[in-house]
Design an enzyme around this catalytic site. Structure first.
Site, short mmCIF file in Angstrom:
data_model
loop_
_atom_site.label_atom_id
_atom_site.label_comp_id
_atom_site.label_asym_id
_atom_site.label_seq_id
_atom_site.Cartn_x
_atom_site.Cartn_y
_atom_site.Cartn_z
N LYS A 127 0.82 -1.22 0.00
CA LYS A 127 0.00 0.00 0.00
C LYS A 127 0.85 1.27 0.00
CE LYS A 127 -1.77 -2.58 3.04
NZ LYS A 127 -2.39 -3.31 4.14
N GLU A 151 -5.11 -4.84 -7.16
CA GLU A 151 -6.35 -5.32 -6.52
C GLU A 151 -6.11 -5.75 -5.07
OE1 GLU A 151 -9.75 -5.62 -8.05
OE2 GLU A 151 -9.74 -5.39 -5.87
N VAL A 154 -6.47 -3.32 -1.55
CA VAL A 154 -7.71 -2.92 -0.83
C VAL A 154 -8.62 -4.14 -0.76
CG1 VAL A 154 -9.73 -1.40 -0.85
CG2 VAL A 154 -7.53 -0.54 -1.67
N GLY A 208 -2.45 -13.69 10.82
CA GLY A 208 -1.84 -13.07 9.64
C GLY A 208 -2.64 -11.92 9.06
N GLU A 211 -0.73 -5.87 10.07
CA GLU A 211 0.51 -5.47 9.42
C GLU A 211 1.68 -5.89 10.29
OE1 GLU A 211 0.60 -3.68 6.24
OE2 GLU A 211 -1.33 -4.67 6.48
N LYS A 226 -5.81 2.81 2.48
CA LYS A 226 -6.74 2.25 1.48
C LYS A 226 -7.67 3.34 0.97
CE LYS A 226 -6.19 -2.31 3.38
NZ LYS A 226 -6.43 -3.11 4.59
N GLY A 319 -5.47 -11.67 5.00
CA GLY A 319 -5.12 -13.09 5.01
C GLY A 319 -4.20 -13.42 3.83
#
Ligand code: HSE
Length: 340
Positions: A127, A151, A154, A208, A211, A226, A319
């Site tokens: 990001k 893709e 976000v 998971g 961050e 995002k 995930g």
């Protein structure tokens, strides 16, 4: 399609597991054969092969803590820097799945730019590179006739960007709002079930979702990132963090959750983006509100459009496999367009 993978954490490993599981289906149904040419990490080694790297072997070797333990094979080179890989190695698509740097997006922006300038497409889960480098990278992609797809950045592999940018093309979107951080939604849901904040966060890390530094999640900056990406993708606006009102969930107490429940409401961390503003804040929503019932690491986004009214998409927001799928969906798009 030869890919170079920058980052081999939850997302990179999820992607490797996915393409290993789906090798035959991808070939049979899409005519797509993905080969991993390179894997680069910041502190756990870097591998490049003029042949290919086996995803199952990579997943086994990383369990030892470093890719340096990968067995020797013909054409294998070790220790090349990500920047050199991006500009000098032989592959078609650079996948940026390293931890997001929310301060300035580097070194990912430089790595992605080098890849584009040397004729590679780029696919980002990262990001930071998009928050700070969207314009630079999209211009470099155009100038070099390559694609920049993101893709996975976000709502993981849930096709939020493809819905807003492609499926709804022709509509005018005036606003997007939603739950775009899995970790905080998971924590809020667990707290609603009586868990305390610290245990819920530890569980989100174990699964998971969080961050590498979960401060970005709980203080709202991951969701803000995002929102910035959505602003650029939907409205062509480059919002900056210091122009945005951003509040996370770390100040919410168990009592706040109980009080909301007693009033028939739930706390949700809502990101809102319009052509003029982007913001993130916790809101109390009545349980009859569609977003109030989105629980766990599930995310949701509502686009307000001129022709279709509101359209809401609900799906996984975090995930390894789910984010790996976001990357795969971009590779399939590149394959369909370019035939690689
Ligand atoms: N930490 C992020 C989240 C991962 O919890 O939503 C997906 O971007």
């Amino acid at each position: 399609m030869r890919v170079g993978l920058i980052g081999f954490g939850v997302v990179g490993q999820g992607f490797a597991a996915l393409i290993s599981q789906k090798t035959e289906q991808l070939q049979a149904r899409h005519g797509l054969k993905i080969e991993i040419a390179a894997v680069a990490t910041r502190s756990r080694g870097t591998l490049y092969s003029t042949n290919k790297l086996d995803p199952k072997t990579l997943l086994q070797v990383i369990q030892s803590g470093t890719l340096d333990n990968h067995p020797d094979q013909a054409g294998l080179e070790r220790g090349i820097s990500p920047l050199r890989l991006a500009s000098e190695a032989d592959f078609d698509v650079l996948i940026e799945a390293s931890p997001s740097n929310l301060q300035d997006g580097q070194p990912s922006i430089a790595i992605c730019e080098a890849a584009l300038k040397t004729g590679k497409h780029i696919v980002l889960a990262n990001k930071g590179a998009l928050i700070y480098g969207y314009n630079t990278l999209s211009q470099a992609a155009r100038a070099n006739g390559k694609r920049m797809l993101f893709e996975a950045s976000v709502m993981a592999g849930t096709p939020s960007l493809r819905l807003g940018m492609q499926a709804l093309a022709g509509c005018t979107i005036s606003e997007s709002r939603g739950i775009v951080n899995g970790t905080t939604n998971f924590i809020l849901t667990q707290m609603g079930d009586g868990l305390n904040y610290a245990d819920a966060l530890a569980e989100a890390q174990r699964l998971g979702y969080a961050e590498t530094d979960p401060t970005a999640d709980v203080e709202g900056w991951d969701a803000a990132g995002k929102a910035v990406i959505l602003g650029a993708a939907l409205f062509g606006k480059q919002f900056a963090f210091d122009q945005m009102q951003v509040t996370g969930i770390s100040q919410l107490t168990a009592q706040d959750i109980v009080d909301a429940a007693a009033a028939g409401e739930r706390w949700k961390l809502i990101a809102r983006v319009t052509p003029d503003t982007a913001s993130v804040q916790p809101m109390r929503l009545p349980i009859s509100h569609p977003l109030a019932n989105v629980s766990g690491a599930t995310n949701a986004i509502t686009y307000t459009t001129d022709l279709m009214g509101d359209i809401t998409l609900v799906g996984a927001g975090a995930g390894g496999i789910q984010t790996g799928f976001g990357i795969l969906s971009d590779l399939i798009e590149i394959h369909r367009e370019s035939g690689i």
